[in-house]
Design a protein around this motif. Structure first.
Motif, PDB file in Angstrom:
ATOM      1  N   ARG A 103       0.839  -1.218   0.000  1.00 35.34           N
ATOM      2  CA  ARG A 103       0.000   0.000   0.000  1.00 35.34           C
ATOM      3  C   ARG A 103       0.864   1.255   0.000  1.00 35.34           C
ATOM      4  NH1 ARG A 103      -2.432  -0.961   4.363  1.00 35.34           N
ATOM      5  NH2 ARG A 103      -1.198   0.375   5.746  1.00 35.34           N
ATOM      6  N   GLU A 104       1.838   1.320   0.868  1.00 34.59           N
ATOM      7  CA  GLU A 104       2.685   2.515   0.959  1.00 34.59           C
ATOM      8  C   GLU A 104       3.491   2.730  -0.313  1.00 34.59           C
ATOM      9  OE1 GLU A 104       4.938   1.863   4.478  1.00 34.59           O
ATOM     10  OE2 GLU A 104       3.183   1.984   5.812  1.00 34.59           O
ATOM     11  N   TRP A 105       3.941   1.640  -0.922  1.00 37.12           N
ATOM     12  CA  TRP A 105       4.705   1.777  -2.158  1.00 37.12           C
ATOM     13  C   TRP A 105       3.816   2.310  -3.284  1.00 37.12           C
ATOM     14  CZ3 TRP A 105       4.774  -0.564  -7.060  1.00 37.12           C
ATOM     15  CH2 TRP A 105       5.941  -0.335  -7.815  1.00 37.12           C
ATOM     16  N   LEU A 106       2.581   1.794  -3.393  1.00 40.26           N
ATOM     17  CA  LEU A 106       1.674   2.236  -4.452  1.00 40.26           C
ATOM     18  C   LEU A 106       1.215   3.687  -4.254  1.00 40.26           C
ATOM     19  CD1 LEU A 106      -0.587  -0.941  -4.831  1.00 40.26           C
ATOM     20  CD2 LEU A 106       0.987  -0.036  -6.552  1.00 40.26           C
ATOM     21  N   GLN A 107       1.164   4.147  -3.015  1.00 40.98           N
ATOM     22  CA  GLN A 107       0.649   5.481  -2.740  1.00 40.98           C
ATOM     23  C   GLN A 107       1.680   6.591  -2.936  1.00 40.98           C
ATOM     24  OE1 GLN A 107      -0.871   4.823   1.253  1.00 40.98           O
ATOM     25  NE2 GLN A 107      -2.982   4.708   0.518  1.00 40.98           N
ATOM     26  N   ARG A 108       2.894   6.255  -3.300  1.00 42.49           N
ATOM     27  CA  ARG A 108       3.916   7.282  -3.490  1.00 42.49           C
ATOM     28  C   ARG A 108       3.530   8.196  -4.657  1.00 42.49           C
ATOM     29  NH1 ARG A 108       9.455   4.776  -4.491  1.00 42.49           N
ATOM     30  NH2 ARG A 108       8.191   3.577  -5.960  1.00 42.49           N
ATOM     31  N   PRO A 109       3.478   9.496  -4.449  1.00 41.67           N
ATOM     32  CA  PRO A 109       3.056  10.433  -5.504  1.00 41.67           C
ATOM     33  C   PRO A 109       3.859  10.301  -6.793  1.00 41.67           C
ATOM     34  CG  PRO A 109       3.115  11.545  -3.388  1.00 41.67           C
ATOM     35  CD  PRO A 109       3.730  10.198  -3.169  1.00 41.67           C
ATOM     36  N   LYS A 110       5.167  10.116  -6.684  1.00 38.51           N
ATOM     37  CA  LYS A 110       5.990  10.011  -7.886  1.00 38.51           C
ATOM     38  C   LYS A 110       5.609   8.785  -8.714  1.00 38.51           C
ATOM     39  CE  LYS A 110      10.099  12.531  -6.335  1.00 38.51           C
ATOM     40  NZ  LYS A 110      11.568  12.464  -6.096  1.00 38.51           N
ATOM     41  N   LEU A 111       5.245   7.700  -8.032  1.00 40.25           N
ATOM     42  CA  LEU A 111       4.817   6.497  -8.754  1.00 40.25           C
ATOM     43  C   LEU A 111       3.458   6.732  -9.407  1.00 40.25           C
ATOM     44  CD1 LEU A 111       5.339   3.407  -9.336  1.00 40.25           C
ATOM     45  CD2 LEU A 111       3.840   2.993  -7.399  1.00 40.25           C
ATOM     46  N   LEU A 112       2.505   7.273  -8.667  1.00 39.64           N
ATOM     47  CA  LEU A 112       1.160   7.520  -9.193  1.00 39.64           C
ATOM     48  C   LEU A 112       1.203   8.375 -10.448  1.00 39.64           C
ATOM     49  CD1 LEU A 112      -0.799   8.144  -5.874  1.00 39.64           C
ATOM     50  CD2 LEU A 112      -1.198   6.292  -7.509  1.00 39.64           C
ATOM     51  N   ALA A 113       2.118   9.336 -10.494  1.00 36.11           N
ATOM     52  CA  ALA A 113       2.200  10.238 -11.642  1.00 36.11           C
ATOM     53  C   ALA A 113       2.707   9.532 -12.895  1.00 36.11           C
ATOM     54  CB  ALA A 113       3.112  11.416 -11.306  1.00 36.11           C
ATOM     55  N   ARG A 114       3.318   8.352 -12.730  1.00 35.90           N
ATOM     56  CA  ARG A 114       3.916   7.648 -13.872  1.00 35.90           C
ATOM     57  C   ARG A 114       3.096   6.459 -14.338  1.00 35.90           C
ATOM     58  NH1 ARG A 114       8.276   6.325 -10.629  1.00 35.90           N
ATOM     59  NH2 ARG A 114       8.699   4.558 -12.011  1.00 35.90           N
ATOM     60  N   ILE A 115       1.970   6.192 -13.702  1.00 34.72           N
ATOM     61  CA  ILE A 115       1.160   5.027 -14.074  1.00 34.72           C
ATOM     62  C   ILE A 115       0.379   5.315 -15.358  1.00 34.72           C
ATOM     63  CG2 ILE A 115      -0.821   3.626 -13.402  1.00 34.72           C
ATOM     64  CD1 ILE A 115       0.177   3.679 -10.566  1.00 34.72           C
TER      65      ILE A 115
END
Length: 302
Positions: A103-115
């Motif tokens: 959950r914490e890994w998926l919620q990282r803003p930098k990751l979300l912006a690249r999906i």
């Protein structure tokens, strides 16, 4: 969190009409038909895939559902993996994922912006529900397409999923179905096939993998680990053996069969009674057929 336990089987497109005429289907307690649209997401570097995470949006009617799945265990076509599914409201929401590290890994803003979208599937699903105390088994037939990067690949597969029933109920039902239609364990999920289309990776023969054993295992546990490795080795090459002219697929199937027969002989003193004997004849017949085919390959080549 739900745990998905299912057996995935490949069905040749030409055998679909025969499957749909199977008399067993008339014994189902329920039947429904739906069209499913799915979009699988990842980063351009495929960061989710590398961590064994699948992120999917599915449209059912007018509603969208978000599903997060983790890599689980898989053997001989039977897979078991945790998943979390919630309504999609216009943005990804991972607060329902119970595994805190995921959950914490998926919620990282930098990751979300690249999906971004990676691949899509669109198929018609027929579902039959068979009572199997204390629950049921859901049998589905999926027919449609996987699409990625302008490429597409047909979907023609059968799935049997536990809905509160014991695991043996899946295999009992699959055995009855296979008496009329040619069904083979499917080792690749729709998402994995979509990823392969996305990257344009050509199919290649699958070679035996190292089997991790430990001194704390019982002899039967060690045998089971080796046997499952042999089955994966065999099944990973089956589709290529049918559709490719590369003789290596046949060769690898022969190697897998020899490995399994050797394991049965080696562990014979510790195997449960009547486990090995029913396997000997079909394994011998398979080995004989693969040997003839391999001989023809050599003859044509040399």
């Amino acid at each position: 969190m739900a745990e998905e336990v299912e057996l995935k089987l490949a069905l040749a497109e030409a055998h679909q009409p025969r499957f749909l005429r199977h008399p067993l289907l008339k014994q189902a307690g329920e039947r429904r038909v739906e069209t499913l649209d799915n979009i699988y997401y990842d980063t351009t570097e495929l960061s989710l895939r590398r961590r064994g995470i699948a992120l999917r949006l599915r449209r059912k009617g007018h509603d969208w559902l978000q599903t997060v799945k983790l890599a689980g265990s898989s053997a001989a076509g039977l897979s078991s993996r945790p998943e979390w599914e919630v309504p999609y409201t216009g943005h990804f929401d991972f607060s329902h994922v119970e595994d805190s590290s995921v959950r914490e890994w998926l919620q990282r803003p930098k990751l979300l912006a690249r999906i971004v979208p990676i691949c899509e599937t669109r198929f018609r699903r027929i579902t039959w529900k068979f009572p199997a105390a204390p629950g049921a088994v859901l049998l589905t037939l999926d027919r449609g397409w996987i699409i990625a990067n302008g490429r597409r690949e047909a979907i023609s597969e059968v799935e049997l999923e536990l809905a509160g029933a014991p695991v043996h109920a899946i295999f009992a039902l699959a055995t009855q179905l296979a008496q009329r239609a040619a069904l083979t364990p499917s080792v690749l999920s729709k998402a994995e096939r979509g990823y392969r289309l996305h990257v344009g990776a050509p199919a290649t023969p699958f070679k035996a993998q190292a089997v991790a054993l430990s001194a704390v295992m019982t002899p039967f546990e060690a045998f089971r680990r080796i046997a499952m490795s042999c089955l994966e080795h065999l099944q990973q090459n089956h589709s290529g053996a049918l559709s490719s002219e590369d003789p290596e697929y046949i060769h690898q199937m022969r190697v897998a069969t020899r490995r399994l027969r050797a394991a049965l002989r080696l562990f014979a003193p510790v195997l449960p009674e009547n486990l090995a004997e029913p396997l000997r004849a079909p394994l011998f017949a398979l080995m004989k057929q693969l040997g003839r085919t391999r001989d023809l390959d050599v003859l044509l080549t040399e």
